[in-house]
Design a protein around this motif. Structure first.
Motif, mmCIF file in Angstrom:
data_model
loop_
_atom_site.group_PDB
_atom_site.id
_atom_site.type_symbol
_atom_site.label_atom_id
_atom_site.label_comp_id
_atom_site.label_asym_id
_atom_site.label_seq_id
_atom_site.Cartn_x
_atom_site.Cartn_y
_atom_site.Cartn_z
ATOM 1 N N GLU A 42 106.785 -5.583 -9.285
ATOM 2 C CA GLU A 42 105.859 -6.701 -9.744
ATOM 3 C C GLU A 42 105.619 -7.663 -8.620
ATOM 4 O O GLU A 42 104.375 -7.861 -8.513
ATOM 5 C CB GLU A 42 106.572 -7.648 -10.875
ATOM 6 C CG GLU A 42 106.779 -6.761 -12.036
ATOM 7 C CD GLU A 42 107.545 -7.550 -12.977
ATOM 8 O OE1 GLU A 42 107.247 -7.350 -14.150
ATOM 9 O OE2 GLU A 42 108.486 -8.339 -12.916
ATOM 10 N N GLY A 43 106.474 -7.958 -7.611
ATOM 11 C CA GLY A 43 106.221 -8.715 -6.539
ATOM 12 C C GLY A 43 105.292 -8.384 -5.587
ATOM 13 O O GLY A 43 104.417 -8.945 -4.872
ATOM 14 N N THR A 44 105.566 -7.209 -5.247
ATOM 15 C CA THR A 44 104.827 -6.312 -4.231
ATOM 16 C C THR A 44 103.334 -5.961 -4.538
ATOM 17 O O THR A 44 102.524 -6.024 -3.969
ATOM 18 C CB THR A 44 105.617 -5.140 -3.397
ATOM 19 O OG1 THR A 44 106.941 -5.901 -3.239
ATOM 20 C CG2 THR A 44 104.886 -4.743 -2.273
ATOM 21 N N PHE A 45 103.295 -5.144 -5.565
ATOM 22 C CA PHE A 45 102.098 -4.494 -5.843
ATOM 23 C C PHE A 45 101.313 -5.037 -7.256
ATOM 24 O O PHE A 45 100.503 -4.909 -7.670
ATOM 25 C CB PHE A 45 102.441 -2.918 -6.400
ATOM 26 C CG PHE A 45 102.915 -2.288 -5.206
ATOM 27 C CD1 PHE A 45 102.122 -1.903 -4.180
ATOM 28 C CD2 PHE A 45 104.049 -1.620 -5.355
ATOM 29 C CE1 PHE A 45 102.686 -1.262 -3.253
ATOM 30 C CE2 PHE A 45 104.785 -0.863 -4.266
ATOM 31 C CZ PHE A 45 104.076 -0.757 -3.171
ATOM 32 N N GLY A 46 102.058 -5.925 -7.804
ATOM 33 C CA GLY A 46 101.442 -6.837 -8.926
ATOM 34 C C GLY A 46 101.227 -6.206 -10.197
ATOM 35 O O GLY A 46 100.386 -6.650 -11.174
ATOM 36 N N MET A 47 102.106 -5.260 -10.284
ATOM 37 C CA MET A 47 102.327 -4.484 -11.540
ATOM 38 C C MET A 47 102.926 -5.339 -12.626
ATOM 39 O O MET A 47 103.646 -6.289 -12.284
ATOM 40 C CB MET A 47 102.986 -2.970 -11.404
ATOM 41 C CG MET A 47 102.320 -2.339 -10.520
ATOM 42 S SD MET A 47 103.464 -0.813 -10.320
ATOM 43 C CE MET A 47 102.318 0.298 -9.175
ATOM 44 N N THR A 48 102.833 -4.852 -13.970
ATOM 45 C CA THR A 48 103.342 -5.803 -15.000
ATOM 46 C C THR A 48 104.413 -4.804 -15.856
ATOM 47 O O THR A 48 103.974 -3.792 -16.093
ATOM 48 C CB THR A 48 102.270 -6.193 -16.130
ATOM 49 O OG1 THR A 48 101.608 -6.944 -15.254
ATOM 50 C CG2 THR A 48 102.914 -7.046 -17.139
ATOM 51 N N CYS A 49 105.474 -5.277 -15.708
ATOM 52 C CA CYS A 49 106.750 -4.681 -16.694
ATOM 53 C C CYS A 49 106.256 -4.871 -18.176
ATOM 54 O O CYS A 49 106.252 -5.923 -18.558
ATOM 55 C CB CYS A 49 108.137 -5.146 -16.457
ATOM 56 S SG CYS A 49 109.344 -4.006 -17.252
ATOM 57 N N VAL A 50 106.003 -3.659 -18.812
ATOM 58 C CA VAL A 50 105.326 -3.652 -20.171
ATOM 59 C C VAL A 50 106.284 -3.311 -21.333
ATOM 60 O O VAL A 50 106.177 -3.466 -22.370
ATOM 61 C CB VAL A 50 104.245 -2.987 -20.513
ATOM 62 C CG1 VAL A 50 102.920 -3.706 -19.607
ATOM 63 C CG2 VAL A 50 104.186 -1.601 -20.014
ATOM 64 N N HIS A 51 107.569 -2.564 -20.666
ATOM 65 C CA HIS A 51 108.554 -2.076 -21.565
ATOM 66 C C HIS A 51 109.742 -1.569 -20.919
ATOM 67 O O HIS A 51 109.707 -1.035 -19.821
ATOM 68 C CB HIS A 51 107.865 -0.651 -22.472
ATOM 69 C CG HIS A 51 108.744 -0.305 -23.148
ATOM 70 N ND1 HIS A 51 108.946 -0.649 -24.846
ATOM 71 C CD2 HIS A 51 109.813 1.000 -23.234
ATOM 72 C CE1 HIS A 51 109.877 0.175 -24.863
ATOM 73 N NE2 HIS A 51 110.495 1.017 -24.098
ATOM 74 N N THR A 52 110.999 -1.973 -21.580
ATOM 75 C CA THR A 52 112.057 -1.517 -20.993
ATOM 76 C C THR A 52 112.857 -1.160 -22.060
ATOM 77 O O THR A 52 112.888 -1.467 -23.210
ATOM 78 C CB THR A 52 113.024 -2.578 -20.078
ATOM 79 O OG1 THR A 52 113.376 -3.754 -20.972
ATOM 80 C CG2 THR A 52 112.341 -3.300 -19.074
ATOM 81 N N GLU A 53 113.858 -0.215 -21.816
ATOM 82 C CA GLU A 53 114.898 0.457 -22.779
ATOM 83 C C GLU A 53 116.042 1.228 -22.131
ATOM 84 O O GLU A 53 115.786 1.670 -21.031
ATOM 85 C CB GLU A 53 114.180 1.278 -23.794
ATOM 86 C CG GLU A 53 113.648 2.728 -23.389
ATOM 87 C CD GLU A 53 113.009 3.409 -24.523
ATOM 88 O OE1 GLU A 53 113.585 4.361 -25.085
ATOM 89 O OE2 GLU A 53 111.850 3.137 -24.927
ATOM 90 N N THR A 54 116.994 1.538 -22.831
ATOM 91 C CA THR A 54 117.970 2.126 -22.409
ATOM 92 C C THR A 54 117.931 3.546 -23.417
ATOM 93 O O THR A 54 117.827 3.419 -24.588
ATOM 94 C CB THR A 54 119.464 1.716 -22.821
ATOM 95 O OG1 THR A 54 119.538 0.413 -21.945
ATOM 96 C CG2 THR A 54 120.586 2.407 -22.214
ATOM 97 N N ASN A 55 118.107 4.835 -22.680
ATOM 98 C CA ASN A 55 118.023 5.936 -23.374
ATOM 99 C C ASN A 55 119.448 6.524 -23.114
ATOM 100 O O ASN A 55 119.725 7.392 -21.998
ATOM 101 C CB ASN A 55 116.695 6.964 -23.075
ATOM 102 C CG ASN A 55 116.679 7.985 -23.728
ATOM 103 O OD1 ASN A 55 117.742 8.701 -24.233
ATOM 104 N ND2 ASN A 55 115.487 8.592 -24.100
ATOM 105 N N GLU A 56 120.277 6.486 -23.941
ATOM 106 C CA GLU A 56 121.743 7.019 -24.011
ATOM 107 C C GLU A 56 121.637 8.320 -23.532
ATOM 108 O O GLU A 56 122.367 9.227 -22.898
ATOM 109 C CB GLU A 56 122.402 6.385 -24.995
ATOM 110 C CG GLU A 56 122.795 5.122 -25.361
ATOM 111 C CD GLU A 56 123.853 4.788 -23.965
ATOM 112 O OE1 GLU A 56 124.541 5.566 -23.548
ATOM 113 O OE2 GLU A 56 123.839 3.356 -23.958
#
Length: 159
Positions: A42-56
């Motif tokens: 996010e800080g270096t390339f300006g990407m946007t985190c649109v989703h996070t999850e845990t996949n057990e």
């Protein structure tokens, strides 16, 4: 050898249509620390985190980062292991952080898997598994794809 300019349009489009590849979905990158990696992208390339999850089941904590101002720019998937014996944990131990997979969107992962098996391509799973955001996924064995782990992604409702 045929020159690239002399290939017919139908011969260029037929193979991908037969297996159902629609577009590049994302590039998966193995990271040891998901939060630090999200902050970097996010800080270096300006990407946007649109989703996070845990996949057990897959043993990962993951994040999808949008490249560019719209989803049409594709995504980078950051993958951090939940435990050392997970596939991503083993990858990091063997290879260190870096590109772990190339993923393609397909309309019907079952049909794509069947078409690839007809061509003698090995898949990692007998049947597709759950992936990010409710997607259905399978992987082409890297030895059958020039050393690249290829993920096939049939998007779920949240993908």
């Amino acid at each position: 050898m045929t020159e690239p300019g002399s290939l017919s349009t139908s011969s260029q489009s037929t193979p991908s249509q037969l297996v159902g590849l629609l577009r590049i979905d994302h590039v998966g990158i193995a990271v040891p620390d998901l939060d630090a990696a999200i902050a970097f992208y996010e800080g270096t390339f300006g990407m946007t985190c649109v989703h996070t999850e845990t996949n057990e089941e897959q043993g990962v904590r993951e994040a999808m980062l949008q490249v560019g101002p719209s989803p049409d720019g594709g995504a980078v998937q950051l993958l951090a292991p939940l435990r050392p014996d997970s596939p991503i944990g083993k990858f990091l131990d063997r290879s260190g952080p870096g590109i772990q997979q190339m993923a393609y969107t397909v309309a019907d992962v079952d049909a794509t898997c069947a078409a690839l098996r007809e061509r003698g391509v090995r898949l990692l799973y007998e049947a597709p598994k759950r992936g990010t955001a409710g997607s259905r996924i399978n992987f082409v064995h890297p030895k059958d794809a020039g050393g690249v782990l290829v993920e096939l992604v049939e998007p779920g409702h949240g993908h």
